[in-house]
Enzyme design. Structure first.
Site, PDB file in Angstrom:
ATOM      1  CE1 TYR A  64       5.227   1.423   5.866  1.00  0.00           C
ATOM      2  CE2 TYR A  64       4.708   1.327   3.522  1.00  0.00           C
ATOM      3  CZ  TYR A  64       4.457   0.934   4.831  1.00  0.00           C
ATOM      4  OH  TYR A  64       3.427   0.056   5.103  1.00  0.00           O
ATOM      5  CD  GLU A  70       0.683   5.888   9.102  1.00  0.00           C
ATOM      6  OE1 GLU A  70       1.850   5.679   9.476  1.00  0.00           O
ATOM      7  OE2 GLU A  70      -0.264   5.108   9.351  1.00  0.00           O
ATOM      8  CG  HIS A 117       0.178   0.625   7.346  1.00  0.00           C
ATOM      9  ND1 HIS A 117       1.443   0.808   7.839  1.00  0.00           N
ATOM     10  CD2 HIS A 117      -0.553   1.687   7.767  1.00  0.00           C
ATOM     11  CE1 HIS A 117       1.475   1.955   8.521  1.00  0.00           C
ATOM     12  NE2 HIS A 117       0.278   2.497   8.488  1.00  0.00           N
ATOM     13  CG  ASN A 146       3.623  -6.991   6.631  1.00  0.00           C
ATOM     14  OD1 ASN A 146       3.150  -6.225   5.795  1.00  0.00           O
ATOM     15  ND2 ASN A 146       4.330  -6.573   7.663  1.00  0.00           N
ATOM     16  CE  LYS A 151       1.900  -3.195   4.746  1.00  0.00           C
ATOM     17  NZ  LYS A 151       3.177  -3.528   5.418  1.00  0.00           N
TER      18      LYS A 151
END
Ligand code: ATP
Ligand code: MG
Length: 139
Positions: free
Chosen positions: A51, A128, A117, A114, A11
């Site tokens: 998302y 995905e 993913h 965070n 990320k």
């Protein structure tokens, strides 16, 4: 039977902090093989689509802004029991709850930023992966 592929993104926080190499090293050392990989930057529209399952959640707008705030690295990974084993390697969504030695414990800075993913099911891993890679971009 559990599938052998999962999908990940490094990320914007982790890419921006220069942690991509260290994270990829942990992923490879845990036995995952990289089967497709690209550096890209999501538009807000694409981040929102990725998302979309979270669009009713209070954090959705922040999540879309954050995921489109800088480059990400998207990759398809292969290993036996890939989805479950990768979720173990990355740790809990909130780094405060993540187990010692997990990628999020080491690199995440908040529940939002965070670091990585990881797909939550074989079905979502395929969806995905297809969001980023055509069949000709996978080895
Ligand atoms: P990911 O899908 O990115 O692997 P996850 O499956 O652990 O993460 P999800 O519940 O799917 O967690 O949430 C998707 C992402 O939304 C999280 O990784 C995090 O970046 C963000 N997020 C989740 N919960 C919150 C929250 N309470 N506040 C802010 N951001 C959140
Ligand atoms: Mg998730």
């Amino acid at each position: 039977m559990a599938g052998n592929r999962t999908f990940t993104m490094i990320k914007p926080d982790a890419y921006g902090a220069g942690n991509s190499g260290a994270i990829l090293k942990m992923i490879e050392e845990a036995g995952f093989a990289i089967k497709a990989m690209k550096l890209t930057k999501l538009t807000a529209e694409k981040a929102g689509a990725f998302y979309a399952v979270h669009k009713e959640r209070p954090f959705y707008n922040d999540l879309v802004n954050y995921m489109s705030s800088g480059p990400i690295i998207a990759a398809i990974l292969e290993k036996d029991n890939a989805v479950e084993d990768f979720r173990k390697l990355i740790g809990a969504t909130n780094p405060a709850d993540a187990a010692e030695g997990t990628i999020r414990k080491i690199f995440a800075t908040s529940i939002e930023a965070n670091a990585v993913h990881g797909s939550d099911s074989d079905e979502n891993a395929e969806i995905e992966g297809s969001f980023y890679f055509s069949q000709f971009e996978r080895v």
